[in-house]
Design a protein around this motif. Structure first.
Motif, PDB file in Angstrom:
ATOM      1  N   VAL A 193      -3.883  -1.376  -3.800  1.00 52.76           N
ATOM      2  CA  VAL A 193      -2.505  -1.491  -3.708  1.00 52.76           C
ATOM      3  C   VAL A 193      -1.393  -2.333  -4.450  1.00 52.76           C
ATOM      4  O   VAL A 193      -2.115  -2.973  -4.231  1.00 52.76           O
ATOM      5  CB  VAL A 193      -2.161  -0.930  -1.860  1.00 52.76           C
ATOM      6  CG1 VAL A 193      -0.396  -1.230  -1.883  1.00 52.76           C
ATOM      7  CG2 VAL A 193      -3.188   0.385  -1.201  1.00 52.76           C
ATOM      8  N   CYS A 218       4.136  -1.268  -2.099  1.00 48.93           N
ATOM      9  CA  CYS A 218       5.157  -0.932  -1.023  1.00 48.93           C
ATOM     10  C   CYS A 218       5.412  -0.684  -0.037  1.00 48.93           C
ATOM     11  O   CYS A 218       5.133  -2.116   0.266  1.00 48.93           O
ATOM     12  CB  CYS A 218       2.832  -1.119  -0.385  1.00 48.93           C
ATOM     13  SG  CYS A 218       2.946  -0.061   1.516  1.00 48.93           S
ATOM     14  N   CYS A 246       2.069   8.898  -1.524  1.00 48.97           N
ATOM     15  CA  CYS A 246       2.568   7.956  -1.287  1.00 48.97           C
ATOM     16  C   CYS A 246       3.658   8.067  -2.158  1.00 48.97           C
ATOM     17  O   CYS A 246       4.311   8.554  -3.304  1.00 48.97           O
ATOM     18  CB  CYS A 246       2.374   6.863  -2.615  1.00 48.97           C
ATOM     19  SG  CYS A 246       3.042   5.648  -2.449  1.00 48.97           S
ATOM     20  N   PRO A 247       4.880   7.342  -1.391  1.00 52.85           N
ATOM     21  CA  PRO A 247       6.325   7.994  -2.189  1.00 52.85           C
ATOM     22  C   PRO A 247       6.333   6.464  -3.343  1.00 52.85           C
ATOM     23  O   PRO A 247       7.801   7.219  -4.191  1.00 52.85           O
ATOM     24  CB  PRO A 247       7.442   8.092  -0.796  1.00 52.85           C
ATOM     25  CG  PRO A 247       6.579   8.351   0.392  1.00 52.85           C
ATOM     26  CD  PRO A 247       5.352   7.811  -0.100  1.00 52.85           C
ATOM     27  N   GLY A 298       5.622   0.903   3.507  1.00 56.15           N
ATOM     28  CA  GLY A 298       4.645   1.070   3.808  1.00 56.15           C
ATOM     29  C   GLY A 298       4.683   2.048   5.192  1.00 56.15           C
ATOM     30  O   GLY A 298       4.846   2.517   6.115  1.00 56.15           O
ATOM     31  N   HIS A 299       4.794   3.583   4.147  1.00 53.29           N
ATOM     32  CA  HIS A 299       5.282   4.874   4.276  1.00 53.29           C
ATOM     33  C   HIS A 299       3.810   5.132   5.669  1.00 53.29           C
ATOM     34  O   HIS A 299       3.754   5.963   6.187  1.00 53.29           O
ATOM     35  CB  HIS A 299       5.464   5.485   3.082  1.00 53.29           C
ATOM     36  CG  HIS A 299       6.672   5.375   3.008  1.00 53.29           C
ATOM     37  ND1 HIS A 299       7.623   6.133   3.052  1.00 53.29           N
ATOM     38  CD2 HIS A 299       7.074   4.405   2.036  1.00 53.29           C
ATOM     39  CE1 HIS A 299       9.232   6.061   1.836  1.00 53.29           C
ATOM     40  NE2 HIS A 299       8.701   4.896   1.175  1.00 53.29           N
ATOM     41  N   GLN A 300       2.541   4.650   4.543  1.00 55.38           N
ATOM     42  CA  GLN A 300       1.254   5.267   5.393  1.00 55.38           C
ATOM     43  C   GLN A 300       1.243   6.475   6.016  1.00 55.38           C
ATOM     44  O   GLN A 300       0.026   7.407   5.854  1.00 55.38           O
ATOM     45  CB  GLN A 300       1.935   5.061   7.298  1.00 55.38           C
ATOM     46  CG  GLN A 300       1.955   3.266   7.579  1.00 55.38           C
ATOM     47  CD  GLN A 300       0.422   2.712   7.464  1.00 55.38           C
ATOM     48  OE1 GLN A 300      -1.173   3.263   7.789  1.00 55.38           O
ATOM     49  NE2 GLN A 300       0.905   1.285   6.599  1.00 55.38           N
ATOM     50  N   MET A 301       2.035   7.383   4.079  1.00 55.93           N
ATOM     51  CA  MET A 301       0.840   8.148   4.090  1.00 55.93           C
ATOM     52  C   MET A 301      -0.246   8.355   3.624  1.00 55.93           C
ATOM     53  O   MET A 301      -0.921   9.203   3.627  1.00 55.93           O
ATOM     54  CB  MET A 301       1.609   8.881   3.572  1.00 55.93           C
ATOM     55  CG  MET A 301       3.623   8.926   4.215  1.00 55.93           C
ATOM     56  SD  MET A 301       4.926   9.695   3.268  1.00 55.93           S
ATOM     57  CE  MET A 301       4.121  11.094   2.244  1.00 55.93           C
ATOM     58  N   CYS A 302      -1.001   7.293   3.082  1.00 57.26           N
ATOM     59  CA  CYS A 302      -1.712   7.156   2.392  1.00 57.26           C
ATOM     60  C   CYS A 302      -3.156   7.072   3.342  1.00 57.26           C
ATOM     61  O   CYS A 302      -3.898   7.162   3.554  1.00 57.26           O
ATOM     62  CB  CYS A 302      -2.001   5.953   1.719  1.00 57.26           C
ATOM     63  SG  CYS A 302      -1.639   4.890   2.646  1.00 57.26           S
ATOM     64  N   ALA A 327       0.573  -1.229   3.740  1.00 58.89           N
ATOM     65  CA  ALA A 327      -1.666  -0.362   3.680  1.00 58.89           C
ATOM     66  C   ALA A 327      -2.471  -2.179   3.128  1.00 58.89           C
ATOM     67  O   ALA A 327      -2.277  -2.873   2.311  1.00 58.89           O
ATOM     68  CB  ALA A 327      -1.243   0.293   2.035  1.00 58.89           C
ATOM     69  N   ALA A 332       2.504   3.511  -5.014  1.00 59.10           N
ATOM     70  CA  ALA A 332       1.960   2.033  -5.163  1.00 59.10           C
ATOM     71  C   ALA A 332       0.832   2.315  -5.053  1.00 59.10           C
ATOM     72  O   ALA A 332      -0.217   1.107  -4.859  1.00 59.10           O
ATOM     73  CB  ALA A 332       2.150   1.722  -3.772  1.00 59.10           C
ATOM     74  N   ILE A 333      -0.059   2.935  -5.611  1.00 60.66           N
ATOM     75  CA  ILE A 333      -1.500   3.194  -5.375  1.00 60.66           C
ATOM     76  C   ILE A 333      -2.038   3.141  -6.767  1.00 60.66           C
ATOM     77  O   ILE A 333      -2.136   4.833  -7.267  1.00 60.66           O
ATOM     78  CB  ILE A 333      -1.972   4.515  -4.333  1.00 60.66           C
ATOM     79  CG1 ILE A 333      -1.366   4.313  -3.069  1.00 60.66           C
ATOM     80  CG2 ILE A 333      -3.164   4.130  -4.048  1.00 60.66           C
ATOM     81  CD1 ILE A 333      -1.847   5.614  -1.743  1.00 60.66           C
TER      82      ILE A 333
HETATM   83  S1  SF4 Z   1       1.921   6.060   1.529  1.00 59.27           S
HETATM   84 FE1  SF4 Z   1       2.222   3.904  -0.388  1.00 59.27          FE
HETATM   85  S2  SF4 Z   1       3.825   3.358   0.005  1.00 59.27           S
HETATM   86 FE2  SF4 Z   1       3.273   3.656   2.144  1.00 59.27          FE
HETATM   87  S3  SF4 Z   1       1.661   2.210   2.948  1.00 59.27           S
HETATM   88 FE3  SF4 Z   1       0.477   3.992   1.871  1.00 59.27          FE
HETATM   89  S4  SF4 Z   1       0.663   2.434  -0.303  1.00 59.27           S
HETATM   90 FE4  SF4 Z   1       2.040   1.690   1.476  1.00 59.27          FE
END
Ligand code: SF4
Ligand code: HEM
Lengths: 402, 64
Positions: free
Chosen positions: B5, B10, B55-56, B12-16, B32, B59-60
């Protein structure tokens, strides 16, 4: 008061985000603008603004915080006199902050909203949803917006902030005046005054009697670079929590209820496959993203061919971005198990919604609890649903029967 | 397959973590973290790709 509204001549040069049809269903207009020669529309209404509609443009603007600042984040200008007088300096950090201060304004509140921290609200939210359902279940009919969705986030936030739940009706009225009926500048002024006075009293009370394990007490005692944070910051954060955490989430829950009432196949899909819930919630948030924010242009700049001037307002139409066919296949369709979903209902970049984990939890628990107890329900009358729009989009009256 | 990441990207959307909870977690700020050291086991690779594509912030980073 009768409203005299100049009809919209041309969406591309004269859009009106408060026009009743647009409030109810903005998506056809977004799509018309997005697919035109000029996907960033302009209006002179409400002192003027730009409206980007493509995913790529909205995200680019959200990322460019030096050019597109958060000095003004409402879709309309501030009311006259806002920012003056005692406590005039109270804003809504971190949403109204720009770097470098934005960094610590945001960092201080993030731990409250991590997935680990918000998990403790799950059972309380479920109990609350059950109580609301108890009140309507024998009637065979309910207003999914006003009897259900509206009561959930405000009580969760009041619990988080440690303020009296009995004041729910006041909180709701302030939030609506601050965010929903925003063309009424007097109403916004009234809401601001009430919110600041309320939290001032809460702070004063905690100075006398500090509380254990209490959000406001902890915030008041936080130090940054060896100095305790200013009172304006404390009031501003509380102001934001109330305003950002209530109308937004209640709108999302309402839209999801409206959707589920019309889609028995989606109710069944979730019943048959409960593992789908987290993905389904993201898809519903993509489809019914409730929030549009604004930015203020810092210096003259040409963006995608548009001559933007310092001080111009740009509307961050996250709901429009989320329906861009360049980014999402079949964007106007709810696909509960959608594979690729980089949706921006919670924004993008440094201001990305700090409360998103709490918001998701509330939306999921509200829907799950309802569907467990009332698996089959439908709209009483499709044509008799009313909507709020502009800054926050969601149903305000949505009668269902079961 | 390995995954990382980009911390600065990142938000912090937490979609991952929604797409691949076995692979992604969150630090106390909600950003993340990758939970797996080294190679991603075969049975989690599809989920990991899905996380990347949700991930919007892009960042991954996946390296095969
Ligand atoms: S989805 Fe992308 S931006 Fe969001 S927490 Fe996960 S890595 Fe970070
Ligand atoms: C479904 C419900 C919600 C939606 C759609 C939503 C949407 C958004 C959006 C789009 C932003 C970005 C603002 C910008 O770019 O200017 C934002 C910021 C924010 N939201 Fe939410 N929100 C929701 C619920 C909540 C809740 C429940 C809280 C917590 C109480 C909350 C707290 C915040 C905060 C603190 C910010 C500012 C973050 C920053 O500026 O760094 N939101 N929200």
């Amino acid at each position: 008061m009768t409203e005299v509204r100049k009809p919209v001549e041309d969406l591309l040069t004269d859009y009106d985000i408060f026009e009743p049809e647009f409030v109810k269903d903005p998506y056809p207009s977004f799509s018309e603008i997005r697919e035109s020669q000029c996907p960033i529309a302009r209006t002179e209404r409400y002192e003027g603004s730009w409206l980007p509609t493509r995913y790529e443009d909205v995200v680019a603007i959200a990322q460019e915080y030096e050019t597109f600042t958060s000095r003004g984040i409402l879709v309309v200008p501030p009311f006259p006199g806002q920012g003056e007088g005692s406590y005039g300096g109270v804003t809504a950090p971190p949403i109204t902050s720009d770097p470098p201060d934005h960094h610590w304004h945001r960092r201080l509140i993030l731990p409250v909203f991590s997935p680990q921290s918000v998990a403790k609200f799950e059972q309380g939210t479920r109990d609350l949803c059950n109580q609301l359902i108890d009140e309507v279940i024998d009637k065979g009919t309910a207003d999914a917006a006003a009897d259900y969705a509206q009561h959930i986030p405000v009580r969760v936030i009041a619990t988080l902030l440690g303020v009296p739940l009995e004041m729910e009706a006041d909180f709701t009225a302030w939030v609506r005046a601050a965010l929903e009926n925003i063309l009424d500048a007097e109403g916004r002024k009234w809401a601001r005054k009430n919110i600041i006075e309320f939290f001032l009293a809460q702070v004063a009370e905690r100075k006398q009697n500090p509380r254990e394990d209490d959000f406001i007490t902890e915030l008041m005692n936080t130090e940054v670079e060896g100095k305790v944070v200013p009172i304006e910051y404390v009031l501003g954060v509380c102001n934001l929590m109330l305003v950002a955490g209530v109308d937004t989430t209640w709108s999302a829950i309402g839209s999801c209820m409206w959707h589920m009432a019309q889609h028995p196949e989606h109710r069944k899909q979730l019943r048959d496959n409960p593992d789908l819930w987290p993905t389904a919630i993201e898809e519903l948030l993509r489809m019914y993203a409730p929030v549009t924010m604004a930015r203020i242009v810092d210096h003259d700049v040409e963006f995608q061919g548009c001559p933007m001037k310092a001080g111009d307002r740009v509307l961050m139409a996250f709901p429009a971005a989320n329906r861009d066919p360049r980014q999402f296949e079949n964007p106007d369709e709810v696909i509960l198990d959608r594979e690729h979903n980089r949706h921006v209902a919670f924004g993008s970049g440094i201001h990305r919604c700090a409360g998103s984990n709490l918001a998701r939890l509330e939306v999921r628990v509200a829907l799950q609890t309802w569907l467990e107890r009332i698996p089959e329900f439908e709209l009483v009358d499709k044509t008799d649903v009313t909507w709020a729009g502009g800054q926050v989009h969601g149903p305000r009256k949505c009668l269902v029967s079961f | 397959m390995r995954v990382s990441v980009i911390d600065d990207a990142c938000h912090g959307h937490q979609m991952c973590a929604i797409a691949a909870p076995e692979v992604f977690g969150s630090d106390e700020m909600g950003n993340a973290i990758v939970l797996i050291d080294g190679d991603i086991p075969a049975e989690l690779q599809a989920k990991t790709r899905r996380a990347e594509s949700n991930c919007p912030e892009r960042a991954i980073v996946i390296t095969d």
